[in-house]
Design an enzyme around this catalytic site. Structure first.
Site, mmCIF file in Angstrom:
data_model
loop_
_atom_site.group_PDB
_atom_site.id
_atom_site.type_symbol
_atom_site.label_atom_id
_atom_site.label_comp_id
_atom_site.label_asym_id
_atom_site.label_seq_id
_atom_site.Cartn_x
_atom_site.Cartn_y
_atom_site.Cartn_z
ATOM 1 N N HIS A 378 0.803 -1.223 0.000
ATOM 2 C CA HIS A 378 0.000 0.000 0.000
ATOM 3 C C HIS A 378 0.835 1.271 0.000
ATOM 4 C CE1 HIS A 378 -4.127 -1.536 0.514
ATOM 5 N NE2 HIS A 378 -3.582 -2.510 1.214
ATOM 6 N N LYS A 569 -8.704 13.391 5.154
ATOM 7 C CA LYS A 569 -7.881 12.186 5.084
ATOM 8 C C LYS A 569 -6.814 12.278 6.168
ATOM 9 C CE LYS A 569 -7.054 13.134 0.784
ATOM 10 N NZ LYS A 569 -7.296 11.924 0.038
ATOM 11 N N ARG A 570 -6.078 11.214 6.342
ATOM 12 C CA ARG A 570 -4.972 11.222 7.296
ATOM 13 C C ARG A 570 -4.047 12.398 7.003
ATOM 14 N NH1 ARG A 570 -0.085 8.195 6.749
ATOM 15 N NH2 ARG A 570 -1.017 7.184 4.931
ATOM 16 N N LYS A 575 0.323 13.950 1.436
ATOM 17 C CA LYS A 575 -1.058 14.211 1.015
ATOM 18 C C LYS A 575 -1.304 15.706 0.802
ATOM 19 C CE LYS A 575 -2.829 10.011 3.192
ATOM 20 N NZ LYS A 575 -3.421 9.335 2.037
ATOM 21 N N THR A 677 -8.950 5.924 -1.690
ATOM 22 C CA THR A 677 -10.338 5.486 -1.849
ATOM 23 C C THR A 677 -11.291 6.640 -1.564
ATOM 24 O OG1 THR A 677 -10.342 4.627 0.420
ATOM 25 C CG2 THR A 677 -9.923 3.051 -1.369
ATOM 26 N N LYS A 681 -15.041 7.750 -3.227
ATOM 27 C CA LYS A 681 -16.267 8.041 -2.478
ATOM 28 C C LYS A 681 -16.856 9.391 -2.885
ATOM 29 C CE LYS A 681 -14.234 5.407 1.244
ATOM 30 N NZ LYS A 681 -13.140 5.532 2.203
#
Length: 829
Positions: A378, A569-570, A575, A677, A681
């Site tokens: 991942h 998100k985290r 990110k 993901t 969504k």
């Protein structure tokens, strides 16, 4: 009379689920009062409350237990059918399962939502209100755990026999609170009042050892004698598939000391020390991802991972022998899947059990192990590919260290015999990292011990072959394959967005409920003015609902007609929440400087948790809150810009946020996001994506069309090329007026007047090295945001693009992903 009624209802339920097949009847076929009667019976006899004295939590418990009774019938039928068929089983090992709340999920998948609403209403109880009282299961943190939950639901929905294995975390990762803009971590107490969904399987228990020594008898028998032993006990949670087709099992391990109290120490007055063994055992299941920045933290992480892996492998072997008799058929009847690197020690645990207990030769055990295991990677971040200091690994797991060396010898000899690999490449494939302190490479162990290694998006899989696993791919060229992630449309459309689901059903019928790719029939509706108007009404209603929730939680007032621009998100530097908030600062200054421009009103929402020891991530959260405080109190904004950080992001909060999003921020540094993901969504719920060509964004672009997504920034190849050429972020920053002004304002304390130097190091890092290419992508990102402004002005076309996103996201169903795993990797289809 009550007993007769119960027997009659039970008989009807057993007929409903006969032969382990799809649900042909449900409680929906029963009269309304019997369901209400069952809830009332449960309230009285299992909760111990009269309906006149019952509180909302009592009604929640009664509703869960009533639904659970129905689930149990099908759970038993699914298990019996699996045993009767002698079916191959999938065992999914994951350190996270972010399953969220389960009542709404079970009701929806069993087709009981309407009946439950009506039944509870006879008592003046609102189903939606009691659903909100159910705590989120604190069993995960981010996309890894949510993917595992989606996969378990899809396995059941596709009628595939499977069992998930994980840890029963008492306090999860943490409950996040924001105080004065700072993240504070508190224990998540989701189990404080019990969990009505779980079943205590205390008779299913295994001993897990640590430390000690390894001895060998004169006959060659090897025995590991641990110095410490912990008891693993199972708790099972049913996982309900769509339409009740199958109910699979999620098995979570609890840790107990063999002797909960040392009475000799207690009686001698050492009341705390007498409980040390119990505390040491319970620490294994207290917290998800204990900080590993200290030697003690590293030891706990490794102990935790081995405890989980050992209990799971012992249980899998016990099950196999019980139902198939001979362990030699294991790979024919079981596929064990490692969800990321955390469970990799399971490879050596299976080897240990096959060799030491079942008397396999090393060669036979290694062949069996590789045929049984598969591994999903991942991440491409080297720091996330776990490795353990060799002395720590050997002290805790001496027998496994021997097996690591034996496996490594096989790998290195194979590499040398095969030829074509130089010394550098052979060092790269080794299970032991010889650079600096010697460490055991868990990703290499998982790769070597599996017959299949998959990435989770096309780009990610290709980069695996070219970067972190380049030499292992040369050694084992047929093992790496791609399985692009997916999400369950039951949770992430039907349940979280019933308004949109209802609108889609009116437009194209119900086929998409069973097969998500049938959403493609919605595409022509992007040209239907009437449908677009109703779509806009649905979106606005979802935004009003989120705005109402946030006002209740924080007092923040939001305009539902503004563009809801969301990044949840985290919190991690790759990110690039930092890119988002820096551009927000730049936008703030542009609006102040040119109020006469026709600005698009925006609501910028952030949410996510930062690892407790991740300093820069926590500083980014503080920066978002500092910017929000300044922007939201500036009356010159006149409602054109609002910023908020929503605390304690979890599945239930995501179910409120996702349907309300207009714009989905998927802006990771290209080449660093394995898949994502959240991007799926949001797009499934009618948000446009602004993102880099990273992870599954690429495949989303291909599916929804380039005109219905906004792509910006460097590609992964360009990122690597810039780094190789000697990227100079300072020069880039100084050449961008908006970027340099925004960074200067942050660094000099404009947004932190109480501590003007608060962000000097955070911003200075961008000037000095900018590993995540924030400066390199800033101007392209800012231009893309202004493109978004122009698109928002044409609301009809915006909504048409949003509908095209919904229509083309069916391929990203986790059902499709699981079918690919089942056929290509597990051999169960």
């Amino acid at each position: 009379m009550l007993c007769i009624n119960k027997l009659a209802k039970r008989s009807l339920r057993l007929q409903t689920f006969s032969n382990g097949g799809p649900m042909t009847r449900s409680l929906s076929s029963l009269p309304l009062r019997p369901l209400a009667d069952r809830i009332l019976d449960c309230l009285l006899h299992r909760i111990g409350k009269d309906e006149r004295a019952a509180k909302p939590h009592d009604w929640l418990a009664a509703s869960v237990l009533t639904v659970r009774d129905q689930v149990i019938d099908q759970w038993m039928n699914s298990t019996r059918a699996m045993h009767a068929a002698g079916a191959k089983r999938v065992y999914y090992l994951s350190l996270e399962f972010l399953i969220g709340r389960l009542l709404r999920d079970a009701l929806s998948n069993l087709g009981l939502t309407g009946e439950m609403q009506a039944a509870l209403s006879t008592f003046g109880v609102d189903l939606a209100q009691i659903e909100e009282l159910e705590p989120d299961a604190a069993l995960g943190n981010g996309g890894l755990g949510r993917l595992a939950a989606c996969f378990m639901e899809s396995l059941a929905s596709l009628d595939l026999p499977a069992c998930g294995y994980g840890l029963r975390y008492v306090n999860g990762m943490f409950r996040q609170r924001i105080k004065d803009g700072w993240q504070l971590e508190y224990p998540e107490t989701w189990l404080a009042h019990g969990n009505p969904w779980e079943f205590d399987r205390r008779v299913t228990a295994y001993l897990v050892g640590f430390g000690g020594e390894v001895t060998e008898s004169e006959t060659g028998h090897v025995e590991w004698v641990p110095i410490e032993t912990v008891r693993a006990e199972a708790f099972d949670t049913p996982v309900v598939g769509w339409r009740g087709k199958r109910v699979n099992t999620l098995r979570l391990w609890n840790a107990l000391a063999l002797d909960p109290i040392r009475l000799d120490a207690f009686n001698a007055g050492d009341h705390v020390g007498a409980l040390a063994g119990e505390a040491r055992a319970e620490s294994l299941v207290r917290v998800l991802y204990p900080a590993d920045s200290t030697p003690a933290g590293q030891e706990l992480r490794l102990r935790q991972e081995y405890f989980f892996a050992s209990a799971s492998i012992q249980d899998i072997l016990r099950r196999h022998i019980q139902y198939f008799g001979d362990v030699k058929t294991l790979s024919n009847k079981a596929s064990i899947h490692l969800n990321d690197t955390h469970p990799a020690v399971a490879v050596t645990e299976l080897m240990r059990l096959l060799i030491d207990q079942h008397k396999f030769s090393f060669a036979d055990a290694w062949e069996m192990t590789r045929a049984t295991f598969a591994y999903t990677n991942h991440t491409l971040l080297p720091e996330a590919l776990e490795s353990w200091p060799l002395p720590l690994f050997e002290r805790l797991l001496p027998r496994h260290m021997q097996l690591v060396y034996a496996i490594n010898a096989d790998v290195l000899r194979t590499a040398r015999r095969q030829g074509g690999l130089d010394d550098h490449a052979i060092a790269s494939v080794s299970l032991i990292d010889e650079n600096g302190d010697r460490r055991v490479r868990m990703a290499n162990l998982a790769f070597a011990g599996s017959h299949s290694i998959n990435g989770v998006a096309a780009l990610h899989t290709q980069l695996m072959k070219e970067t972190v696993f380049a030499d292992l791919n040369r050694l084992y060229p047929t093992r790496i394959n791609n399985k692009t992630n997916g999400i369950t449309p039951r949770r992430w459309l039907q349940q979280c967005n019933p308004r949109l689901t209802g609108l889609i059903r009116e437009a194209i019928g119900d086929d998409f409920l069973d097969e998500a790719e049938r959403l493609s029939a919605l595409a022509p509706m992007a040209g239907d003015v009437g449908f677009l108007e109703r779509f806009a009404q649905v979106k606005r209603a979802n935004k009003i609902a989120l705005a109402h929730y946030l006002k209740e939680q924080s007092g923040l007032v939001l305009d539902p007609d503004a563009l809801f621009d969301i990044q949840v998100k985290r919190i991690h530097e790759y990110k690039r929440q930092l890119l988002n908030i820096v551009e927000t600062v730049a936008l703030y200054y542009q609006i102040r400087s040119h109020p006469e421009h026709n600005w698009t009103p925006r609501v910028k929402l952030f949410a996510g948790k930062a690892a407790p020891s991740y300093h820069n991530a926590k500083m980014i959260i503080k920066l978002v809150n500092d910017v929000a405080r300044r922007v939201n109190s500036d009356h010159s904004m006149d409602g054109l810009l609002k910023v908020a950080f929503i605390p304690n992001y979890n599945v239930s909060l995501a179910e409120k946020i996702v349907p309300a999003a207009d714009l989905s921020e998927q802006i990771s540094t290209a080449g660093m996001e394995a898949s994502g993901t959240g991007n799926m969504k949001f797009a499934l719920n009618g948000a446009l994506t602004i993102g880099t060509l990273d992870g599954a964004n690429i495949e989303i672009k291909d599916r929804v069309g380039a005109d219905n997504i906004v792509i910006f920034g460097l590609t992964s190849a360009q990122v690597m090329a810039q780094r190789a050429a000697g990227y100079e972020p300072r020069r880039v920053i100084e050449s961008s007026r908006e970027l340099s002004q925004a960074l200067a304002a942050i660094a000099t304390g404009v947004f932190s007047p109480d501590d003007p130097r608060r962000y000097v190091d955070l911003i200075g890092g961008l000037y000095d090295h900018d590993r995540f290419m924030v400066a390199a992508d800033f101007d392209a990102y800012s231009d893309a945001q202004r493109q978004i402004d122009m698109r928002w002005a044409d609301r009809k076309e915006w909504n048409a693009a949003a509908v095209r996103n919904v229509a083309n996201m069916g391929w990203f169903s986790s059902d499709r992903t699981i079918r690919e795993y089942a056929k290509d990797i597990w051999g169960v289809l």
